[in-house]
Design an enzyme around this catalytic site. Structure first.
Site, PDB file in Angstrom:
ATOM      1  CE  LYS A 158      -4.144  -1.944   0.467  1.00 14.22           C
ATOM      2  NZ  LYS A 158      -5.253  -1.753  -0.497  1.00 14.22           N
ATOM      3  CG  ASP A 186      -4.059  -0.951  -3.878  1.00 12.40           C
ATOM      4  OD1 ASP A 186      -4.404  -0.016  -4.629  1.00 12.40           O
ATOM      5  OD2 ASP A 186      -4.872  -1.574  -3.162  1.00 12.40           O
ATOM      6  CE  LYS A 193     -10.846  -5.278  -3.641  1.00 11.05           C
ATOM      7  NZ  LYS A 193     -10.573  -3.929  -3.060  1.00 11.05           N
ATOM      8  CB  CYS A 214     -11.181  -9.898   0.235  1.00 10.44           C
ATOM      9  SG  CYS A 214      -9.621  -9.856   1.162  1.00 10.44           S
ATOM     10  CG  ASP A 248      -4.170  -9.899   3.009  1.00  9.04           C
ATOM     11  OD1 ASP A 248      -5.147  -9.319   2.474  1.00  9.04           O
ATOM     12  OD2 ASP A 248      -3.137  -9.290   3.354  1.00  9.04           O
TER      13      ASP A 248
END
Length: 339
Positions: free
Chosen positions: A151, A176, A247, A275, A299
């Site tokens: 991230k 991301d 998702k 997710c 995760d």
């Protein structure tokens, strides 16, 4: 067949804060649907997401608004007409899948052509947003897993990525930015990402402002996350995207997610399964999509202080399916077999 519907709001504290570019999370707030018919129970879970204007309260209200139809026997096909895509429809759809599979006395694997016992699958483990030093330290703990998701934001993504790769030289990397970059940053960081062997760049630009990806060729495949919810969204997706992140909470359930996966396959787009931070009850149905995905990022339960009993397990970055009877008749390999 008459059904009884229960709608629950549940909270799962996290082991540690989960930071991304748009905020910090310390607990997972989910809405759980329980459907009962003649002693058979089906369950589904969703994670309302403020990014899409959802809250626990609005999601529960949307589900309660369909109580009459659901208890009277509404089908998964009916839900596609009665509710928009999003978290509320996801919980109901997944609960119906679970109920149907138990009533049929079979598993969803047999219904959809999956193996009777799901093999372990490599899932991304997330390095949350922090200082480069702390991100490097977190990456060191994941140096032997197959896949890491990093991230980042706009503060110093180059330093963040270098710190992670230095401490974890072997795993594949997903980067991301959670919609926080500009097209100039995407272009200017191409060389560094190639040098650091980044495998995937996920939703760098804000959804709705990603037209600049039209005609843009990236050395690193770019995945659409917030820009794609359901199959119809592929009609207007800029061609700079080569991967889509599916998702269930975005698509509004496994039924719509399967439609999206098929539409993406027909267009030659690579699939990824993602997710929210959630319990294993959200992850189990997503394993159906993960079975045919090049990238898996499931995760969510790893972040929980305590997951639901009988759920998925993660061993050295390999995700094992739940115990049989947990959801939809799915069954994962026994723990200790991921290696």
């Amino acid at each position: 067949m008459a059904r009884t519907l229960r709608v629950l709001a549940e909270t799962f504290p996290l082991l540690r804060p989960f930071r991304i570019s748009r905020g910090v999370k310390t607990e997972a707030q989910v809405v759980t649907v329980v459907l009962e018919a003649n002693g058979v129970i089906g369950r589904g879970e969703c994670v309302p997401y403020p990014r899409y204007g959802e809250s626990v309260e609005s999601t529960r209200a949307a589900i309660e608004g369909l109580r009459g139809a659901v208890e009277a026997g509404a089908t998964r096909a009916d839900l596609l007409r009665l509710l928009p895509y999003g978290a509320a429809r996801n919980a109901l759809d997944c609960a119906l899948w679970d109920l149907e599979m138990q009533q049929a006395g079979t598993g969803i694997g047999a219904a959809l052509g999956l193996p009777a016992v799901l093999p372990p699958v490599a899932t991304a483990l997330t390095v949350g947003l922090d200082t480069p030093e702390r991100m490097g330290a977190a990456a060191r703990e994941l140096a032997r897993v197959p896949l890491i998701k990093v991230k980042v934001d706009r503060s110093d993504p180059a330093a963040q990525l270098r710190a992670v790769r230095e401490m974890a030289p072997r795993p594949r990397l997903i980067v991301d930015p959670n919609e926080s970059w500009t097209i100039d940053e995407v272009a200017n960081l191409q060389g560094l990402m190639a040098q650091l062997r980044v495998d995937l760049l996920e939703q760098p630009l804000p959804a709705g402002e990603d037209g600049e990806l039209a005609g843009f060729f990236s050395a690193i495949p770019i995945a659409a996350d917030e820009s794609v919810h359901v199959a119809e969204d592929l009609e207007t997706l800029p061609d700079g995207y080569r991967v889509i992140n599916i998702k269930l909470d975005k698509a509004g359930g496994l039924t719509a997610a399967l439609e999206l996966a098929e539409a993406a396959r027909a267009r030659g787009l690579t699939r990824m399964t993602g997710c929210m931070v959630c319990s294993s009850l959200s992850i189990a149905p997503a394993l159906v999509i993960a079975a045919d995905s090049a990238f898996v990022d499931l995760d969510g339960p790893v972040w929980l202080a305590q997951d639901r009993q009988g759920g998925v397990a993660c061993e050295s970055g390999m995700l094992l399916g739940p115990e049989r009877g947990f959801w939809g008749g799915l069954e994962g390999a026994p723990q200790g077999t991921a290696g």
